[in-house]
Design an enzyme around this catalytic site. Structure first.
Site, PDB file in Angstrom:
ATOM      1  N   ASP A  14       0.826  -1.215   0.000  1.00 51.50           N
ATOM      2  CA  ASP A  14       0.000   0.000   0.000  1.00 51.50           C
ATOM      3  C   ASP A  14       0.863   1.269   0.000  1.00 51.50           C
ATOM      4  O   ASP A  14       0.656   2.180   0.816  1.00 51.50           O
ATOM      5  CB  ASP A  14      -0.940   0.017   1.211  1.00 51.50           C
ATOM      6  CG  ASP A  14      -1.636  -1.311   1.440  1.00 51.50           C
ATOM      7  OD1 ASP A  14      -2.037  -1.934   0.442  1.00 51.50           O
ATOM      8  OD2 ASP A  14      -1.770  -1.719   2.612  1.00 51.50           O
ATOM      9  N   ASN A 157     -17.575  -6.562  -0.646  1.00 55.79           N
ATOM     10  CA  ASN A 157     -16.755  -6.163   0.495  1.00 55.79           C
ATOM     11  C   ASN A 157     -16.585  -4.664   0.630  1.00 55.79           C
ATOM     12  O   ASN A 157     -16.506  -4.140   1.740  1.00 55.79           O
ATOM     13  CB  ASN A 157     -15.385  -6.837   0.387  1.00 55.79           C
ATOM     14  CG  ASN A 157     -15.499  -8.346   0.369  1.00 55.79           C
ATOM     15  OD1 ASN A 157     -15.721  -8.937  -0.678  1.00 55.79           O
ATOM     16  ND2 ASN A 157     -15.379  -8.977   1.523  1.00 55.79           N
ATOM     17  N   GLU A 194     -11.241  -0.788  -3.888  1.00 55.07           N
ATOM     18  CA  GLU A 194     -10.541  -0.191  -2.755  1.00 55.07           C
ATOM     19  C   GLU A 194      -9.301   0.558  -3.255  1.00 55.07           C
ATOM     20  O   GLU A 194      -9.009   0.600  -4.454  1.00 55.07           O
ATOM     21  CB  GLU A 194     -10.134  -1.263  -1.745  1.00 55.07           C
ATOM     22  CG  GLU A 194      -9.109  -2.256  -2.268  1.00 55.07           C
ATOM     23  CD  GLU A 194      -8.738  -3.341  -1.266  1.00 55.07           C
ATOM     24  OE1 GLU A 194      -9.475  -3.525  -0.284  1.00 55.07           O
ATOM     25  OE2 GLU A 194      -7.701  -4.016  -1.471  1.00 55.07           O
ATOM     26  N   HIS A 258      -3.082  -1.216  -5.238  1.00 57.83           N
ATOM     27  CA  HIS A 258      -3.047  -0.208  -4.172  1.00 57.83           C
ATOM     28  C   HIS A 258      -1.961   0.835  -4.459  1.00 57.83           C
ATOM     29  O   HIS A 258      -0.967   0.950  -3.753  1.00 57.83           O
ATOM     30  CB  HIS A 258      -2.848  -0.822  -2.794  1.00 57.83           C
ATOM     31  CG  HIS A 258      -3.362   0.103  -1.731  1.00 57.83           C
ATOM     32  ND1 HIS A 258      -4.396  -0.230  -0.906  1.00 57.83           N
ATOM     33  CD2 HIS A 258      -3.018   1.370  -1.421  1.00 57.83           C
ATOM     34  CE1 HIS A 258      -4.651   0.795  -0.105  1.00 57.83           C
ATOM     35  NE2 HIS A 258      -3.828   1.782  -0.403  1.00 57.83           N
ATOM     36  N   ARG A 292       4.774  -8.213  -0.252  1.00 57.80           N
ATOM     37  CA  ARG A 292       4.258  -7.260  -1.223  1.00 57.80           C
ATOM     38  C   ARG A 292       5.242  -6.093  -1.237  1.00 57.80           C
ATOM     39  O   ARG A 292       5.418  -5.415  -0.224  1.00 57.80           O
ATOM     40  CB  ARG A 292       2.848  -6.813  -0.847  1.00 57.80           C
ATOM     41  CG  ARG A 292       1.802  -7.914  -1.034  1.00 57.80           C
ATOM     42  CD  ARG A 292       0.408  -7.446  -0.699  1.00 57.80           C
ATOM     43  NE  ARG A 292       0.228  -7.250   0.733  1.00 57.80           N
ATOM     44  CZ  ARG A 292      -0.881  -6.771   1.281  1.00 57.80           C
ATOM     45  NH1 ARG A 292      -1.906  -6.428   0.520  1.00 57.80           N
ATOM     46  NH2 ARG A 292      -0.972  -6.621   2.596  1.00 57.80           N
TER      47      ARG A 292
END
Length: 315
Positions: A14, A157, A194, A258, A292
Site C-alpha cells: 500500500d 466487500n 478499494e 493499491h 508485497r
C-alpha cells in the site's frame, strides 16, 4: 531493450509517495506487522530505499483502533501534515477481526518526521461499517475525501465513495458512491473496490483503484471525469471495462495494486507507485504474507490523453 523492474522497497504494501514543496519525497506504507505508522523522506525516489525511517505513531494495546493498521497516506492539507489510516478494534470489543474504521493524525511541524503527531480521532462517514483506504485531494479550492466502504445493501466487500471535507479530518454532506464491484475481474475471490488514488491531468480527474482478492487476482481499474464536471455526481464519472494494470505472468510480477501517483525529479513525469509480489506460492492467508513490495515506474499517455499503465514488470 526491455527493462524488467525490481522493487524499490521490499515488504512495504500500500505504498504512498508524496513530493512536497520543500523538495523532499515522503513515503509511508503498511508495515508487515500492521502495528505502526512509519515515515521516511529523501531528495530522490531512489533515495527513499535507503532513507532512515521514523515510527511516528504506534497502535495502543487495546481499544477501537488497536489492531491491523492499514494503508497510511501522508498529505499536506491546509497548512499541516495529515496521515490517514485504517485500524480495527480489539477482538474483545467486536469479536471480529475485520471491523476497520478510518482515523487521522496531524502534525504542524514543517518536517513531519519531527514534531508531535496529534491523534484527531475517527473520520466519521455517517455509515457505520467496514471502511479503509482513505485519500484526499483538492480541486477548485474544495478538499475532498475519497475512500472504500462496505454498504449493507450492496453485495460485496467495499465500494468507492467521495465526500467534501469540512476540515482535513471531518467530512460534510452525504457520501456519494462512485463505483462498486461489477465486472468479473473486480470479483475474483472477493468483491472489492478499494485503494483509490487521484491524478489530475489533461483536463480530467482520474481515480485509479484496486479490485479482487489480494493474491495474483489483484488488479487495478480506472474512473475518470472532466475537470469541470460535478465530482459529486456519479453520472460525471466513466469507468474502465477492463483492468488497467494486472498480473504479468511472463515476468512473474503478481497482483499489482493499491497505488499512488507522484512526480519524478524533473517535475513533470508522472510516476506510478504500487505494490506487487514476485511469487504466487503463498502459504496461508495472503493478507499475512509480507512479500508485497513497492514498485515505481513512469506512467505513459496515449494519443487521447488517457493514462497507459503498461505492465507492472516493465518501466
Amino acid at each position: 531493450m526491455t527493462q524488467i523492474l525490481q522493487p524499490l522497497i521490499e515488504q512495504r504494501a500500500d505504498p504512498y509517495i508524496y513530493r512536497h514543496t520543500d523538495g523532499y519525497y515522503y513515503f509511508t506504507a503498511s508495515v508487515p506487522q500492521y502495528d505502526r505508522i512509519e515515515l521516511r523522506r529523501a531528495k530522490t525516489i531512489e533515495g527513499l530505499a535507503s532513507a532512515q525511517t521514523r515510527d511516528v505513531w504506534r497502535k495502543p494495546d487495546t481499544g477501537a483502533y488497536s489492531e491491523l493498521i492499514w494503508a497510511p497516506e501522508i498529505h499536506f492539507n491546509q497548512g499541516a501534515w495529515y496521515v490517514y489510516f485504517a485500524a480495527a478494534p480489539s477482538r474483545e470489543i467486536k469479536n471480529k477481526l475485520f471491523q476497520h474504521r478510518m482515523y487521522a493524525l496531524r502534525n504542524e511541524n514543517a518536517n513531519p518526521l519531527e514534531g508531535q503527531w496529534e491523534f484527531m480521532g475517527q473520520v466519521d462517514t455517517g455509515i457505520d461499517s467496514f471502511c479503509l483506504d482513505a485519500t484526499t485531494f483538492t480541486h477548485k479550492g474544495q478538499l475532498y475525501y475519497l475512500w472504500a466502504q462496505k454498504h449493507e445493501d450492496i453485495e460485496g466487500n467495499s465500494n468507492l465513495y467521495i465526500a467534501p471535507m469540512k476540515t482535513p479530518w471531518q467530512i460534510e454532506g452525504q457520501p456519494i458512491m462512485l463505483s462498486k464491484p461489477e465486472h468479473e475481474w473486480e470479483c475474483r475471490g472477493f468483491l472489492v473496490n478499494e485503494g483509490p488514488s487521484v491524478l489530475k491531468k489533461n483536463g480530467k480527474i482520474f481515480i485509479s483503484y484496486s479490485a479482487s482478492a489480494t493474491d495474483h487476482n489483484y488488479a487495478m481499474g480506472l474512473l475518470w471525469a472532466d475537470e469541470n464536471a460535478d465530482l459529486l455526481d456519479p453520472a460525471s464519472w466513466h469507468k474502465s471495462d477492463q483492468p488497467v494494470l494486472q498480473t504479468c505472468f511472463e515476468h512473474k510480477i503478481y497482483g499489482p495494486g493499491h497505488n499512488s501517483f507522484t512526480v519524478a525529479e524533473d517535475g513533470s513525469t508522472v510516476l506510478l507507485v504500487y505494490h506487487a509480489r514476485t511469487y504466487t506460492e503463498i502459504v496461508g492467508d495472503p493478507l499475512w504474507n509480507p512479500d508485497r513490495h513497492t514498485f515505481v515506474k513512469p506512467l505513459r499517455w496515449d494519443a487521447d490523453g488517457m493514462p497507459d499503465f503498461g505492465r507492472p514488470s516493465i518501466a
